[in-house]
Each structure stands twice: as structure tokens, then as C-alpha cells.
Design a protein around this motif. Sequence first.
Motif, PDB file in Angstrom:
ATOM      1  N   GLY A  15       0.828  -1.205   0.000  1.00 24.05           N
ATOM      2  CA  GLY A  15       0.000   0.000   0.000  1.00 24.05           C
ATOM      3  C   GLY A  15       0.857   1.247   0.000  1.00 24.05           C
ATOM      4  O   GLY A  15       0.600   2.200  -0.760  1.00 24.05           O
ATOM      5  N   LEU A 308       0.734 -18.202  11.567  1.00 26.14           N
ATOM      6  CA  LEU A 308       1.919 -18.197  12.425  1.00 26.14           C
ATOM      7  C   LEU A 308       1.486 -17.960  13.858  1.00 26.14           C
ATOM      8  O   LEU A 308       0.485 -17.283  14.112  1.00 26.14           O
ATOM      9  CB  LEU A 308       2.880 -17.070  12.028  1.00 26.14           C
ATOM     10  CG  LEU A 308       3.443 -17.074  10.604  1.00 26.14           C
ATOM     11  CD1 LEU A 308       4.216 -15.779  10.350  1.00 26.14           C
ATOM     12  CD2 LEU A 308       4.347 -18.283  10.386  1.00 26.14           C
ATOM     13  N   LEU A 430      -5.852  -7.937  11.330  1.00 28.22           N
ATOM     14  CA  LEU A 430      -5.447  -7.614   9.957  1.00 28.22           C
ATOM     15  C   LEU A 430      -6.514  -7.957   8.917  1.00 28.22           C
ATOM     16  O   LEU A 430      -6.276  -7.809   7.725  1.00 28.22           O
ATOM     17  CB  LEU A 430      -4.148  -8.353   9.621  1.00 28.22           C
ATOM     18  CG  LEU A 430      -2.911  -7.785  10.313  1.00 28.22           C
ATOM     19  CD1 LEU A 430      -1.871  -8.855  10.574  1.00 28.22           C
ATOM     20  CD2 LEU A 430      -2.302  -6.653   9.506  1.00 28.22           C
ATOM     21  N   ALA A 437      -1.110 -15.983   7.287  1.00 27.92           N
ATOM     22  CA  ALA A 437      -0.061 -14.971   7.506  1.00 27.92           C
ATOM     23  C   ALA A 437       0.453 -14.384   6.197  1.00 27.92           C
ATOM     24  O   ALA A 437       1.055 -13.315   6.186  1.00 27.92           O
ATOM     25  CB  ALA A 437       1.096 -15.582   8.291  1.00 27.92           C
ATOM     26  N   ALA A 467       0.171  -8.891  -0.946  1.00 25.98           N
ATOM     27  CA  ALA A 467       0.527 -10.311  -0.942  1.00 25.98           C
ATOM     28  C   ALA A 467      -0.415 -11.204  -1.748  1.00 25.98           C
ATOM     29  O   ALA A 467       0.003 -12.236  -2.261  1.00 25.98           O
ATOM     30  CB  ALA A 467       0.603 -10.801   0.502  1.00 25.98           C
TER      31      ALA A 467
HETATM   32  C1  FAD Z   1       5.580 -12.627  11.197  1.00 30.40           C
HETATM   33  C2  FAD Z   1       5.921 -12.365   9.759  1.00 30.40           C
HETATM   34  C3  FAD Z   1       7.244 -12.323   9.371  1.00 30.40           C
HETATM   35  C4  FAD Z   1       7.585 -12.043   8.050  1.00 30.40           C
HETATM   36  N1  FAD Z   1       8.905 -11.961   7.714  1.00 30.40           N
HETATM   37  C5  FAD Z   1       9.244 -11.527   6.478  1.00 30.40           C
HETATM   38  C6  FAD Z   1      10.599 -11.233   6.184  1.00 30.40           C
HETATM   39  O1  FAD Z   1      11.477 -11.389   7.039  1.00 30.40           O
HETATM   40  N2  FAD Z   1      10.898 -10.750   4.950  1.00 30.40           N
HETATM   41  C7  FAD Z   1       9.924 -10.533   4.000  1.00 30.40           C
HETATM   42  O2  FAD Z   1      10.245 -10.066   2.904  1.00 30.40           O
HETATM   43  N3  FAD Z   1       8.624 -10.799   4.262  1.00 30.40           N
HETATM   44  C8  FAD Z   1       8.264 -11.267   5.476  1.00 30.40           C
HETATM   45  N4  FAD Z   1       6.950 -11.503   5.774  1.00 30.40           N
HETATM   46  C9  FAD Z   1       5.932 -11.294   4.720  1.00 30.40           C
HETATM   47  C10 FAD Z   1       5.637  -9.820   4.547  1.00 30.40           C
HETATM   48  O3  FAD Z   1       5.640  -9.169   5.789  1.00 30.40           O
HETATM   49  C11 FAD Z   1       4.267  -9.595   3.931  1.00 30.40           C
HETATM   50  O4  FAD Z   1       4.078 -10.427   2.798  1.00 30.40           O
HETATM   51  C12 FAD Z   1       4.075  -8.145   3.499  1.00 30.40           C
HETATM   52  O5  FAD Z   1       4.547  -7.253   4.481  1.00 30.40           O
HETATM   53  C13 FAD Z   1       2.598  -7.919   3.234  1.00 30.40           C
HETATM   54  O6  FAD Z   1       2.420  -6.605   2.766  1.00 30.40           O
HETATM   55  P1  FAD Z   1       1.069  -6.142   2.121  1.00 30.40           P
HETATM   56  O7  FAD Z   1       1.384  -4.970   1.271  1.00 30.40           O
HETATM   57  O8  FAD Z   1       0.392  -7.307   1.464  1.00 30.40           O
HETATM   58  O9  FAD Z   1       0.179  -5.597   3.307  1.00 30.40           O
HETATM   59  P2  FAD Z   1      -0.121  -6.032   4.806  1.00 30.40           P
HETATM   60  O10 FAD Z   1       1.126  -5.930   5.596  1.00 30.40           O
HETATM   61  O11 FAD Z   1      -0.868  -7.294   4.836  1.00 30.40           O
HETATM   62  O12 FAD Z   1      -1.055  -4.825   5.244  1.00 30.40           O
HETATM   63  C14 FAD Z   1      -2.402  -4.736   4.885  1.00 30.40           C
HETATM   64  C15 FAD Z   1      -2.992  -3.599   5.687  1.00 30.40           C
HETATM   65  O13 FAD Z   1      -4.378  -3.438   5.363  1.00 30.40           O
HETATM   66  C16 FAD Z   1      -5.049  -3.019   6.529  1.00 30.40           C
HETATM   67  N5  FAD Z   1      -6.479  -3.259   6.373  1.00 30.40           N
HETATM   68  C17 FAD Z   1      -7.117  -4.447   6.276  1.00 30.40           C
HETATM   69  N6  FAD Z   1      -8.440  -4.253   6.121  1.00 30.40           N
HETATM   70  C18 FAD Z   1      -8.639  -2.903   6.114  1.00 30.40           C
HETATM   71  C19 FAD Z   1      -9.780  -2.077   5.996  1.00 30.40           C
HETATM   72  N7  FAD Z   1     -11.009  -2.597   5.837  1.00 30.40           N
HETATM   73  N8  FAD Z   1      -9.633  -0.732   6.054  1.00 30.40           N
HETATM   74  C20 FAD Z   1      -8.405  -0.192   6.191  1.00 30.40           C
HETATM   75  N9  FAD Z   1      -7.279  -0.931   6.327  1.00 30.40           N
HETATM   76  C21 FAD Z   1      -7.397  -2.277   6.275  1.00 30.40           C
HETATM   77  C22 FAD Z   1      -4.434  -3.863   7.609  1.00 30.40           C
HETATM   78  O14 FAD Z   1      -4.655  -3.312   8.891  1.00 30.40           O
HETATM   79  C23 FAD Z   1      -2.962  -3.815   7.203  1.00 30.40           C
HETATM   80  O15 FAD Z   1      -2.314  -2.734   7.808  1.00 30.40           O
HETATM   81  C24 FAD Z   1       6.574 -11.810   7.090  1.00 30.40           C
HETATM   82  C25 FAD Z   1       5.222 -11.873   7.464  1.00 30.40           C
HETATM   83  C26 FAD Z   1       4.896 -12.142   8.780  1.00 30.40           C
HETATM   84  C27 FAD Z   1       3.432 -12.187   9.183  1.00 30.40           C
END
Ligand code: FAD
Length: 510
Positions: A15, A308, A430, A437, A467
Motif C-alpha cells: 500500500g 503463524l 489484519l 499470515a 501479498a
Molecule cells: C511474522 C511475519 C514475518 C515475516 N517476515 C518476512 C521477512 O522477514 N521478509 C519478507 O520479505 N517478508 C516477510 N513476511 C511477509 C511480509 O511481511 C508480507 O508479505 C508483506 O509485508 C505484506 O504486505 P502487504 O502490502 O500485502 O500488506 P499487509 O502488511 O498485509 O497490510 C495490509 C494492511 O491493510 C489493513 N487493512 C485491512 N483491512 C482494512 C480495511 N477494511 N480498512 C483499512 N485498512 C485495512 C491492515 O490493517 C494492514 O495494515 C513476514 C510476514 C509475517 C506475518
Amino acid sequence: MDKLKAAVIGSGFGGLAVAIRLQAAGFDVVIFEKRDQPGGRAYVYRDQGFIFDAGPTVITAPELLRELFSLAGRSMDRYVEMLPVQPFYRLFWEDGYQFDYSDDVAAIERQIASKAPRDIQGYNDFLRYSEEVFKQGYENLAHVPFLNWWSMASVAPQLVRLEAYRSVFSVVSKFIQDPHLRQLFSFHSLLVGGNPFTTTSIYTLIHCLERKWGVYFPKGGTGALVQGLVRLFQELGGTMKLACPVSRILTKGEEVTGVALTGGGQEAFDLVVSNADVFHTYDDLLAHEAGVQGMRQRLGRMSYSMSLFLIYFGTRRRYANLVHHNIMFGPRYRDLLKDIFQRGRLANDFSLYLHVPTMSDRSLAPPDCETYYVLSPVPHLGKLAIDWDSEGPRYGERILEYLEQRYMPELRKEIVTQRIFTPKDFKVELNSHLGSAFSLEPKLTQSAYFRVHNRDRKLRGLYFVGAGTHPGAGVPGVVNSAKATAALILDDMKDVKARARAVAGRLSYA
Ligand SMILES: Cc1cc2nc3c(=O)[nH]c(=O)nc-3n(C[C@H](O)[C@H](O)[C@H](O)COP(=O)(O)OP(=O)(O)OC[C@H]3O[C@@H](n4cnc5c(N)ncnc54)[C@H](O)[C@@H]3O)c2cc1C
């Protein structure tokens, strides 16, 4: 002339990256984030001087992040310092075997030589294979949106040549014979939610990616990197609304018109990019929209990655046998993964990832103390429907006891702060479907064209990032998905001539 208005739902890395690209290209962007802090899975907890990054800790492909700053004419170094991490990982087995994995090929060969000399040649062949996969799968395709059959058909020959239909473990086993080393070279797909026994071998590209660009940790933690991106976005004129969940994506006919907020009120937008969970977007935010019923059903049938269980804890003592990133394998590998991905069982044994960020940055804990999180992959809520409120503390205690017996003497006496995060929290906090996860499981049949597209097929003005879209989970994955989505948006907006005039001459950044 008025700027085009874009709403981004969610402030995960995907985002933030798409918001920066659009804002830099001349859009007026508002991010709506449900939680009280930005970053999505990269949330930050603070307690008694300990700073805990909740999610991503292994930061790879820093150039992708650097690009976000440079397209806005800034240098990332002014916002956040990236510290190189060595070794990349230390891997531990219960029989006492240990391996330090890094980009130092000579050091890796030395360790292989003392364990399984016959695997040195296989390791070098595997490296060449992973470089080839990297070229095709990452350099050529990671930032490309797959919107039609043809885009998929055109890459099929390369996928067949690279044996993408085989699993990560199967390909690694072709090159490497030693059982420990097979684990070592196949566990990487778990970092993005993929079972090495079923995930496409394309994910072996992570080896090449790490070796090519290194493994980094932001000074001040991953949260400092998130803050750097937020600052950049705001300096460009973007608006961030925290604790502001979206309840509905508004539509008129086949067009998206804005968002409605849980707290009340509506805002009009020319386009909406959802960074929220893909199932949540179609099932909740578009629940009123009959036109996307097919997509809702399809997402209901798809398979989701594991969940997780995490414990964030701080100690008043330091353990010298550990490094920044530690992988602790339990007695079972294939069978444990079957429990997690297929049988839906909470196993009695563990394979763990232990994060010790204070090994790279002492500022994340009080003096003489250490900050940690330990992560155990567990089945998602669709496979294992247990009451995590009661099971969580018990499961956490078992993990700490295990760490204490094998790696961290007297651990439980030394802990000064701790909190857990369970599959239920992934769902509730989330909005993650089934508490997964990493969103959709990264299988060949759910990749590229078969994943959620960066642009909805029915509703004009609705886009996706993160993701659940191509190329998938992980920080490099979602930042690449932002590149694909932003380019698509700019292209679409050029087609709408009246709109193109409004941002004339400013569409080239994304
Ligand atoms: C514990 C853990 C460890 C990880 N370690 C690694 C690592 O070491 N290296 C790596 O590259 N990747 C790692 N990953 C994977 C990586 O973190 C994720 O794939 C990536 O950060 C996901 O990003 P995203 O853009 O999909 O959004 P997300 O991080 O999933 O964020 C989505 C956002 O949308 C918000 N949201 C949801 N619904 C609504 C709504 N209705 N209105 C407003 N907001 C909303 C949520 O609150 C959230 O803030 C890890 C994941 C986890 C869980």
C-alpha cells in the motif's frame, strides 16, 4: 485543474509503495489504515524500552525500496540506514549440527565439504539453476501484471524449461543429497508462506536474490523503514489516515466511486487500490456488489498459506550462541509441514524462526538486554479451528520451554516482557482470511495469471496491491506488485482522455 484522487486501503509495504508511486506521479492519494500505526504486518510494539518489529525482519532487494525514493528525487539514505546482516541465517538441528548461511560462497563450500563433500558440485549446479530462475522469474516477470491468458501462455515455455511444475524440495533434492543440506536449501519458500514440498520451484530464486543483493536490517528496526516511507509519502503531499477502517468500496454501475468508513462518512475517489486482504475486499468491502460474486466464490475455493504463532519477548540477559536470524529445525520436516498445510494439526514438535534484532542494533533494547521474537508456523483457522485465546498461552509456554532446554538456558527466568500473536489475531487485527499470515498459498496454480489480478475484471477503477496479487508475499513481492499496479493505473488513466489532461506531463514517474 483538479488532480485525480486515489484511495489506498491499507498501509502495508504494498500500500505504501503504490501510494508513493501515485502521489509522485501527480495523483492526490489518501491511505486509509485500520490500525493505529502504518506498516500492516510490519507493525511495531514497544514495551519497557524494548522495540519489537512484529513482522518482516529479513529485508532483501533494497534497490526496490531505494527506487521509491529516487523516483521522487530523494535519497533513501536520508530517511533510513540499511545495515547489512551477516551471516544471513544460522541454522540449528536437534542433533547438534549447525550451519551459517550467507553470500560467502567459499564459507558455504567449506561447511558443505565438512558435511557432505559430494554435494559441493550439486550446490554449484543449484546456484546456477537459481540464477536462471531469478532472471526469468524475477527480473523479467515480478513487476509485470498478468491480466490475460496470453500473458501466461507466453511465459509457459520458460516455466516448463525451468521445471516450475516441480516443488522447491524436489528440485533441491535433484542437486543435493545430504538430508540436512536439503532442508537448508529448501526452507526459504516458508518465508513467503510456501510449503517447500508443494510450492513451485520458482521460489528457489530467493537464494539468488539474497546472494545478489544481500540481507539487510534497517537501523531502528523494520518500523524505521516504514516510517521513512510514510515520511516520503507525506512530504510528497499524500494523506495518511490511521485508525480509519474502510467498511465499503462504493460503486455506481460498473465503476468504483469512493469508500465508506466504519466510523461514518464517505469520500469520493476516482480510483481505489485495495492493499487489504483480497478475500476481505471482495467478501466484506464489496459484499453489496453482485457483479463480483464469481470472484468471491473463486477466492473461497482457493488455498491460503499457513498461519503463524508468535511470541515477542525481551530478556535481561544475552545469549552469545545466537545470531540475528536463527532457524531451529525440529525432528521432523516433511511430516511437520504435512501437519501444518494438510492435516491441520497443532504438532508437539516445532521448527522455529528466532529473531534477535539487537544483534544488529543495540538501540532496540535497554542496556545489557536483548529483544526477540520467535515464530512457529501453524495451520490456518480453516484447517485447525481451535480456541487460540486458551490454547495460545499454553502453546507459547511450550515453545519457551523448548528454547530454554535446547538453546537459551534459564530463559523463562530472564524474560521481562512478552506478548503473543495468534492466527486469531491475524484474522481480527489484519482482516486476514482464515488468519493466513501470507494470503493465497504460493502454488503454481495460484501464481501470476491465476492469482488475484492487479486490476479487477469487472469494476472500473478498482485495483489491488500486496501479498494476494502477483508476484505474492514478502517485502520484495509486494513492492513489485505496487510497481505493476501503479504502471497499470497510469496506463488506464492515459486512456481516459479528460483525466489524462488533469495529470498531463506528470504520468511518467510510476
Ligand atoms: C511474522 C511475519 C514475518 C515475516 N517476515 C518476512 C521477512 O522477514 N521478509 C519478507 O520479505 N517478508 C516477510 N513476511 C511477509 C511480509 O511481511 C508480507 O508479505 C508483506 O509485508 C505484506 O504486505 P502487504 O502490502 O500485502 O500488506 P499487509 O502488511 O498485509 O497490510 C495490509 C494492511 O491493510 C489493513 N487493512 C485491512 N483491512 C482494512 C480495511 N477494511 N480498512 C483499512 N485498512 C485495512 C491492515 O490493517 C494492514 O495494515 C513476514 C510476514 C509475517 C506475518
